[in-house]
Write a protein that holds these residues in place. Structure first.
Motif, PDB file in Angstrom:
ATOM      1  N   PRO A  20       0.832  -1.188   0.000  1.00  0.00           N
ATOM      2  CA  PRO A  20       0.000   0.000   0.000  1.00  0.00           C
ATOM      3  C   PRO A  20       0.871   1.243   0.000  1.00  0.00           C
ATOM      4  O   PRO A  20       0.514   2.247   0.577  1.00  0.00           O
ATOM      5  N   LEU A  21       2.030   1.136  -0.653  1.00  0.00           N
ATOM      6  CA  LEU A  21       2.993   2.232  -0.594  1.00  0.00           C
ATOM      7  C   LEU A  21       2.771   3.204  -1.738  1.00  0.00           C
ATOM      8  O   LEU A  21       3.610   3.359  -2.612  1.00  0.00           O
ATOM      9  N   LEU A  22       1.649   3.858  -1.704  1.00  0.00           N
ATOM     10  CA  LEU A  22       1.327   4.765  -2.800  1.00  0.00           C
ATOM     11  C   LEU A  22       2.058   6.085  -2.632  1.00  0.00           C
ATOM     12  O   LEU A  22       2.282   6.537  -1.505  1.00  0.00           O
ATOM     13  N   PRO A  23       2.413   6.688  -3.735  1.00  0.00           N
ATOM     14  CA  PRO A  23       2.991   8.033  -3.663  1.00  0.00           C
ATOM     15  C   PRO A  23       1.954   8.987  -3.084  1.00  0.00           C
ATOM     16  O   PRO A  23       0.759   8.795  -3.274  1.00  0.00           O
ATOM     17  N   GLY A  24       2.446   9.962  -2.376  1.00  0.00           N
ATOM     18  CA  GLY A  24       1.526  10.907  -1.764  1.00  0.00           C
ATOM     19  C   GLY A  24       1.218  10.546  -0.325  1.00  0.00           C
ATOM     20  O   GLY A  24       0.652  11.344   0.409  1.00  0.00           O
ATOM     21  N   THR A  25       1.596   9.325   0.069  1.00  0.00           N
ATOM     22  CA  THR A  25       1.441   8.964   1.477  1.00  0.00           C
ATOM     23  C   THR A  25       2.764   9.184   2.191  1.00  0.00           C
ATOM     24  O   THR A  25       3.823   9.243   1.554  1.00  0.00           O
ATOM     25  N   TRP A  26       2.696   9.316   3.497  1.00  0.00           N
ATOM     26  CA  TRP A  26       3.897   9.511   4.302  1.00  0.00           C
ATOM     27  C   TRP A  26       4.914   8.401   4.029  1.00  0.00           C
ATOM     28  O   TRP A  26       6.059   8.665   3.628  1.00  0.00           O
ATOM     29  N   GLU A  27       4.489   7.166   4.199  1.00  0.00           N
ATOM     30  CA  GLU A  27       5.421   6.059   3.993  1.00  0.00           C
ATOM     31  C   GLU A  27       5.936   6.019   2.562  1.00  0.00           C
ATOM     32  O   GLU A  27       7.125   5.816   2.322  1.00  0.00           O
ATOM     33  N   GLY A  28       5.038   6.184   1.640  1.00  0.00           N
ATOM     34  CA  GLY A  28       5.424   6.128   0.226  1.00  0.00           C
ATOM     35  C   GLY A  28       6.482   7.157  -0.123  1.00  0.00           C
ATOM     36  O   GLY A  28       7.468   6.852  -0.798  1.00  0.00           O
ATOM     37  N   GLU A  29       6.286   8.370   0.358  1.00  0.00           N
ATOM     38  CA  GLU A  29       7.229   9.438   0.016  1.00  0.00           C
ATOM     39  C   GLU A  29       8.589   9.231   0.677  1.00  0.00           C
ATOM     40  O   GLU A  29       9.634   9.455   0.068  1.00  0.00           O
ATOM     41  N   ILE A  30       8.558   8.791   1.925  1.00  0.00           N
ATOM     42  CA  ILE A  30       9.818   8.561   2.643  1.00  0.00           C
ATOM     43  C   ILE A  30      10.604   7.422   1.988  1.00  0.00           C
ATOM     44  O   ILE A  30      11.799   7.520   1.751  1.00  0.00           O
ATOM     45  N   VAL A  31       9.894   6.337   1.702  1.00  0.00           N
ATOM     46  CA  VAL A  31      10.560   5.206   1.054  1.00  0.00           C
ATOM     47  C   VAL A  31      11.145   5.629  -0.283  1.00  0.00           C
ATOM     48  O   VAL A  31      12.288   5.294  -0.617  1.00  0.00           O
ATOM     49  N   ASP A  32      10.391   6.398  -1.011  1.00  0.00           N
ATOM     50  CA  ASP A  32      10.860   6.856  -2.304  1.00  0.00           C
ATOM     51  C   ASP A  32      12.091   7.749  -2.157  1.00  0.00           C
ATOM     52  O   ASP A  32      13.070   7.618  -2.903  1.00  0.00           O
ATOM     53  N   LEU A  33      12.047   8.611  -1.177  1.00  0.00           N
ATOM     54  CA  LEU A  33      13.186   9.507  -0.951  1.00  0.00           C
ATOM     55  C   LEU A  33      14.460   8.708  -0.673  1.00  0.00           C
ATOM     56  O   LEU A  33      15.508   8.957  -1.268  1.00  0.00           O
TER      57      LEU A  33
ATOM     58  N   GLU B 140      -0.187  14.717   8.967  1.00  0.00           N
ATOM     59  CA  GLU B 140      -1.445  15.076   9.621  1.00  0.00           C
ATOM     60  C   GLU B 140      -2.294  13.878  10.019  1.00  0.00           C
ATOM     61  O   GLU B 140      -3.028  13.932  10.996  1.00  0.00           O
ATOM     62  N   GLU B 141      -2.186  12.819   9.256  1.00  0.00           N
ATOM     63  CA  GLU B 141      -3.060  11.678   9.524  1.00  0.00           C
ATOM     64  C   GLU B 141      -2.633  10.859  10.737  1.00  0.00           C
ATOM     65  O   GLU B 141      -3.345   9.954  11.141  1.00  0.00           O
ATOM     66  N   HIS B 142      -1.458  11.164  11.253  1.00  0.00           N
ATOM     67  CA  HIS B 142      -0.987  10.386  12.387  1.00  0.00           C
ATOM     68  C   HIS B 142      -1.491  10.969  13.702  1.00  0.00           C
ATOM     69  O   HIS B 142      -1.794  12.153  13.807  1.00  0.00           O
ATOM     70  N   SER B 143      -1.511  10.099  14.695  1.00  0.00           N
ATOM     71  CA  SER B 143      -1.912  10.553  16.029  1.00  0.00           C
ATOM     72  C   SER B 143      -0.868  11.514  16.581  1.00  0.00           C
ATOM     73  O   SER B 143       0.271  11.547  16.120  1.00  0.00           O
ATOM     74  N   ALA B 144      -1.258  12.271  17.567  1.00  0.00           N
ATOM     75  CA  ALA B 144      -0.354  13.271  18.135  1.00  0.00           C
ATOM     76  C   ALA B 144       0.921  12.632  18.652  1.00  0.00           C
ATOM     77  O   ALA B 144       2.024  13.169  18.486  1.00  0.00           O
ATOM     78  N   GLU B 145       0.755  11.477  19.236  1.00  0.00           N
ATOM     79  CA  GLU B 145       1.912  10.795  19.820  1.00  0.00           C
ATOM     80  C   GLU B 145       2.894  10.373  18.745  1.00  0.00           C
ATOM     81  O   GLU B 145       4.106  10.592  18.851  1.00  0.00           O
ATOM     82  N   LYS B 148       4.781  13.210  17.117  1.00  0.00           N
ATOM     83  CA  LYS B 148       5.925  13.732  17.863  1.00  0.00           C
ATOM     84  C   LYS B 148       7.213  13.026  17.423  1.00  0.00           C
ATOM     85  O   LYS B 148       8.236  13.664  17.158  1.00  0.00           O
ATOM     86  N   ILE B 149       7.117  11.717  17.340  1.00  0.00           N
ATOM     87  CA  ILE B 149       8.286  10.938  16.929  1.00  0.00           C
ATOM     88  C   ILE B 149       8.685  11.248  15.490  1.00  0.00           C
ATOM     89  O   ILE B 149       9.841  11.526  15.179  1.00  0.00           O
ATOM     90  N   LEU B 150       7.693  11.212  14.641  1.00  0.00           N
ATOM     91  CA  LEU B 150       7.990  11.388  13.219  1.00  0.00           C
ATOM     92  C   LEU B 150       8.480  12.795  12.909  1.00  0.00           C
ATOM     93  O   LEU B 150       9.322  12.986  12.028  1.00  0.00           O
TER      94      LEU B 150
END
Lengths: 183, 183
Positions: A20-33, B140-145, B148-150
């Motif tokens: 589910p590593l789509l571009p535009g998502t947090w994980e997707g963008e970080i992995v891509d970077l 933004e989609e992540h919880s506050a906690e 903080k880490i991210l």
DNA sequence: AAGCTTGTTCAGAAAATTTTGAACACCCTC
DNA sequence: GAGGGTGTTCAAAATTTTCTGAACAAGCTT
């Protein structure tokens, strides 16, 4: 705890039910970077991706997590994690009540670079420095005129070796210091 | 790890096509040294060999010289020379009464490294720096906690970018200075 | 000890990179 | 404006690197 609900069609991605590593998502963008950054250092893309997925996660990840989220084979995952740990790019942690090893990213640039250099260029540089010693003797067969030129080249080569070796601790100290306001 | 490189026999015949690059000779050792160094920087071996044969020669070499002495194809030679020139590792000179371009090695470590970095890592780093800007919004989609880490990871990432960019001119200045007596 | 869980190894497959070689383009000189 | 020297391009071949997947090892738990 990952976002899902990606109900859109995937004309490209294999429908293996994973990535589910789509571009535009947090994980997707970080992995891509990090995948691109890995290429800057001539490391396998998978290694960058593995570091990325770990970096992007607020909690430590296990081998299985990495393999599943990235959609890569266990073999690749295992090898990549081992490499990253060897160069000090990730640290292993053990959560109580869990047998799996989990990994968190190293966020100190200094340690990151030290590990990387030690792993990639240092051995070659050391080897080259060694070879340097045998070279002057081989110049004997050249004419005096040629020798003058070649000896100056050899001096340059020695100077390179010396300069880089002296610069390194300096640079690493710099990288270890906290960032100051722009002057 | 053996350097077969063709020409395993016939150390005697000085025929045109033969490569007399035996280990233990000046040229052989220099070429070998740079071939290994090239690998340290993940450059093709041929590129290192080409730089080596030019570095080892007291006179500027032409494409044909390189191709003949190294026993590589003209295509490889041409591409390698182009790359070396692009990163500033060799300079072209024109001898009067000769139409061929001839090449001499760059012996300034500073210029050598500048070119190499510009060619290999700089584009990737630039691209990564750009991507950095879009990342905070994705948290933004992540919880506050979790956020903080991210967010602290993101700050580390920004700091890396900043530090490396600030270190570079500094390091290059250092490399440009003449070598001082060991203190 | 049998049965899980976690992780590694390694031979072959797949992918990416590098090299070759011949065709081609571009001056020169005559 | 033909011919020869100089260097580039590019498709295919060779080589190297990376990935896969299933077998295997090692440890827990019961």
């Amino acid at each position: 705890m990952t976002k899902s609900t990606a109900a859109s069609a995937d004309p490209e991605l294999p429908t293996e039910g994973a990535s589910p590593l789509l571009p535009g998502t947090w994980e997707g963008e970080i992995v891509d970077l990090y995948t691109h950054l890995a290429q800057a250092f001539s490391l396998p893309k998978s290694v960058g991706a593995i570091f990325g997925i770990i970096f992007a996660s607020p909690t430590p990840l296990s081998l299985d997590d990495v393999v599943e989220r990235l959609g890569i084979s266990k073999g690749s995952g295992s090898a990549g994690l081992k490499l990253l740990q060897r160069v000090g790019a990730i640290k292993s942690t053990f959560l109580p009540g869990d047998r799996r090893t989990r990994y968190t990213p190293e966020t100190s640039l200094r340690r990151l670079l030290i590990g990387l250099l030690q792993e990639t260029v240092a051995p070659h540089l050391r080897q080259s420095a060694q070879r340097l010693e045998t070279l002057p003797a081989l110049l004997e067969e050249h004419s005096a005129e040629e020798r003058k030129i070649l000896e100056s080249r050899l001096r340059a080569l020695s100077a390179w070796e010396s300069k880089t070796r002296r610069l390194l601790p300096f640079a690493l100290a710099f990288l270890g210091k906290p960032l100051k306001k722009q002057g």
